[in-house]
Design a protein around this motif. Structure first.
Motif, PDB file in Angstrom:
ATOM      1  N   GLU A   1      35.091  40.939  29.162  1.00 31.23           N
ATOM      2  CA  GLU A   1      36.379  41.445  28.683  1.00 31.23           C
ATOM      3  C   GLU A   1      36.354  42.970  28.579  1.00 31.23           C
ATOM      4  OE1 GLU A   1      39.220  39.800  28.203  1.00 31.23           O
ATOM      5  OE2 GLU A   1      38.142  38.103  29.091  1.00 31.23           O
ATOM      6  N   ALA A   2      35.240  43.504  28.102  1.00 29.59           N
ATOM      7  CA  ALA A   2      35.119  44.960  27.976  1.00 29.59           C
ATOM      8  C   ALA A   2      35.138  45.618  29.362  1.00 29.59           C
ATOM      9  CB  ALA A   2      33.835  45.320  27.238  1.00 29.59           C
ATOM     10  N   ILE A   3      34.459  44.990  30.325  1.00 28.23           N
ATOM     11  CA  ILE A   3      34.434  45.538  31.677  1.00 28.23           C
ATOM     12  C   ILE A   3      35.819  45.461  32.311  1.00 28.23           C
ATOM     13  CG2 ILE A   3      33.524  45.182  34.007  1.00 28.23           C
ATOM     14  CD1 ILE A   3      30.911  44.261  32.695  1.00 28.23           C
ATOM     15  N   LEU A   4      36.526  44.360  32.087  1.00 28.42           N
ATOM     16  CA  LEU A   4      37.873  44.228  32.639  1.00 28.42           C
ATOM     17  C   LEU A   4      38.804  45.305  32.090  1.00 28.42           C
ATOM     18  CD1 LEU A   4      38.607  40.374  32.773  1.00 28.42           C
ATOM     19  CD2 LEU A   4      38.298  41.963  34.677  1.00 28.42           C
ATOM     20  N   SER A   5      38.674  45.598  30.808  1.00 27.86           N
ATOM     21  CA  SER A   5      39.506  46.661  30.213  1.00 27.86           C
ATOM     22  C   SER A   5      39.212  47.992  30.889  1.00 27.86           C
ATOM     23  CB  SER A   5      39.235  46.759  28.711  1.00 27.86           C
ATOM     24  OG  SER A   5      39.608  45.566  28.051  1.00 27.86           O
ATOM     25  N   LYS A   6      37.924  48.236  31.105  1.00 24.31           N
ATOM     26  CA  LYS A   6      37.514  49.466  31.782  1.00 24.31           C
ATOM     27  C   LYS A   6      38.028  49.470  33.230  1.00 24.31           C
ATOM     28  CE  LYS A   6      33.286  51.856  33.265  1.00 24.31           C
ATOM     29  NZ  LYS A   6      31.801  51.800  33.226  1.00 24.31           N
ATOM     30  N   TYR A   7      37.973  48.318  33.852  1.00 21.82           N
ATOM     31  CA  TYR A   7      38.407  48.179  35.236  1.00 21.82           C
ATOM     32  C   TYR A   7      39.903  48.474  35.372  1.00 21.82           C
ATOM     33  CZ  TYR A   7      39.166  45.796  39.739  1.00 21.82           C
ATOM     34  OH  TYR A   7      39.511  45.489  41.030  1.00 21.82           O
TER      35      TYR A   7
ATOM     36  N   ARG B   1      40.119  38.174  37.374  1.00 20.95           N
ATOM     37  CA  ARG B   1      41.390  37.547  36.996  1.00 20.95           C
ATOM     38  C   ARG B   1      41.543  37.467  35.474  1.00 20.95           C
ATOM     39  NH1 ARG B   1      44.964  35.375  39.776  1.00 20.95           N
ATOM     40  NH2 ARG B   1      45.509  34.009  38.033  1.00 20.95           N
ATOM     41  N   ASP B   2      42.799  37.453  35.036  1.00 18.20           N
ATOM     42  CA  ASP B   2      43.084  37.316  33.603  1.00 18.20           C
ATOM     43  C   ASP B   2      43.145  35.860  33.175  1.00 18.20           C
ATOM     44  OD1 ASP B   2      43.294  40.084  33.151  1.00 18.20           O
ATOM     45  OD2 ASP B   2      45.366  40.100  33.870  1.00 18.20           O
ATOM     46  N   SER B   3      43.414  34.962  34.115  1.00 14.70           N
ATOM     47  CA  SER B   3      43.537  33.534  33.800  1.00 14.70           C
ATOM     48  C   SER B   3      42.865  32.717  34.903  1.00 14.70           C
ATOM     49  CB  SER B   3      45.014  33.137  33.669  1.00 14.70           C
ATOM     50  OG  SER B   3      45.703  33.411  34.871  1.00 14.70           O
ATOM     51  N   PRO B   4      42.411  31.509  34.579  1.00 16.92           N
ATOM     52  CA  PRO B   4      41.718  30.697  35.579  1.00 16.92           C
ATOM     53  C   PRO B   4      42.666  30.202  36.669  1.00 16.92           C
ATOM     54  CG  PRO B   4      42.016  29.441  33.559  1.00 16.92           C
ATOM     55  CD  PRO B   4      42.431  30.846  33.254  1.00 16.92           C
TER      56      PRO B   4
END
Length: 389
Positions: free
Chosen positions: A212-218, A364-367
């Motif tokens: 989740e932290a990496i996705l925010s950074k991404y 992705r944010d959702s499966p």
């Protein structure tokens, strides 16, 4: 002379990387007469070469894409953890079933032992009534030799039956001891599994938080929607180059999958997973544009739509965890954004076999499951192949 554009640099880097990988594997004749195990090793080498080629592609981009490297690492670890968790859970379920069977077996043995003891008690009571020296009493009290012989035979049968009961009881006691030892061993293994499951679930939770932290950074790297679309287009171009090169290599195999007559099933293939259609062919974003995106709960089994051979199972930019099945006849199906893999490279699969599980890898944010069909290396509309519902 003007400098090459970003897309051209990527294509050039990809072509060079794949060409080097091909030379490292040798000329087409290297594949000739290989055993299935050798072909599996070659397919695994192909997967590694594709990964190396993709890494070289990433080196051509700016430093903002370091988040992609971090995403790859954490999602790969997540897939490994999830796969291990699934394996542990299956082992636990199997052991639970075996424990239940052992307990039932022990109960049956104890009931049989009770019956044997009761029958033995009846026999011992009969012998007791005859006194301490029954043979001598028979000899002194009987004058009819024929009757004496019959009574002696009865006494012999009684003694044999008693010995058989004693032997049966001893055997039952050994079986009960073995059952108890097996139960204890199974219980110890179950305790170990419970501890490892707890540890793995904690690891999974930590890895998800890291993702989740990496996705925010991404996401923060995109200063505009235009920048995001440009990055998604780059991902699709990369994927197209890599998949085209993979198809070319697979066609050079001297042991390709035999024809599975997949062309004859056009319009009749089953859905790889049941769910809501999130994007159709040509309407998705990035790599999802060349197929269909099906929404489903994380962990939902993904099934093979047709018989074939697994030729790739690894993480790829945009796709996340990607699995590719070669069906022969120059037809491949792709399954992406997976949570984990349930089959290995080189595995032969049939229609309906479980390949993997739905996930949200690839950022992705959702499966959801991304499903793509390729013919002669080019993506085609999957809705022309799978059955209407």
């Amino acid at each position: 002379m003007t400098a090459p554009t970003s897309g051209k640099r990527i294509a050039m880097a990809c072509a060079m990387a794949i060409s080097c990988a091909w030379l490292s594997l040798g000329a087409p004749g290297v594949w000739a007469q290989n055993s299935p195990e050798a072909v599996k090793r070659q397919l695994e080498a192909l997967g590694s070469d594709i990964q190396n080629a993709e890494s070289r592609l990433e080196g051509t981009r700016d430093e903002r894409d370091s988040a992609q490297d971090e995403l790859r690492e954490v999602e790969t670890e997540l897939a490994d953890t999830q796969q291990r968790l699934t394996g542990l859970q299956r082992e636990q379920d199997q052991l639970d079933q075996e424990v239940a069977e052992l307990k039932q077996q022990r109960q049956t043995l104890e009931e049989e032992r009770h019956q044997q003891r009761a029958a033995l008690a009846t026999q011992l009571n009969a012998l007791y009534r005859l006194g301490p020296t029954p043979q001598l009493k028979l000899l002194l009290n009987q004058t009819d030799p024929a009757r004496l012989d019959r009574l002696q035979q009865y006494l012999n049968h009684l003694n044999q039956a008693r010995q058989q009961r004693l032997d049966a009881l001893a055997k039952l006691e050994d079986q009960l001891d073995d059952t108890q030892s097996a139960l204890q061993s199974h219980q110890e293994r179950l305790d170990d599994l419970a501890s490892e499951l707890t540890e793995r679930r904690e690891t999974l939770s930590d890895q998800r938080s890291e993702r989740e932290a990496i996705l925010s950074k991404y996401k923060e790297r995109y200063t505009s929607q235009q920048a995001k679309l440009a990055a998604l287009t780059d991902n699709r171009e990369d994927a197209q180059q890599l998949l085209e090169r993979m198809q070319a290599k697979l066609e050079r195999l001297d042991q390709p999958p035999p024809s599975t007559d997949i062309d004859q099933t056009r319009g009749e293939l089953p859905w790889p997973v049941q769910g809501d259609m999130l994007a159709t062919y040509g309407n998705g974003d990035g790599v999802d544009r060349n197929g269909m995106l099906i929404g489903a709960a994380a962990g939902t089994p993904v099934s093979a739509v047709h018989a074939g051979r697994v030729v790739f199972a690894n993480w790829m930019r945009g796709f996340g965890n990607l699995l590719i099945v070669d069906h022969g006849d120059n037809v491949m199906t792709l399954y992406a954004h997976l949570q984990r893999f349930d089959v290995e490279v080189g595995a032969q699969v049939t229609r309906g076999d479980t390949l993997a599980a739905v996930g949200d890898s690839g950022g992705r944010d959702s499966p959801a499951l991304y499903f793509e069909v390729r013919k002669d290396g080019d993506p085609i509309d999957p809705s022309d192949w799978i059955a209407r519902r």
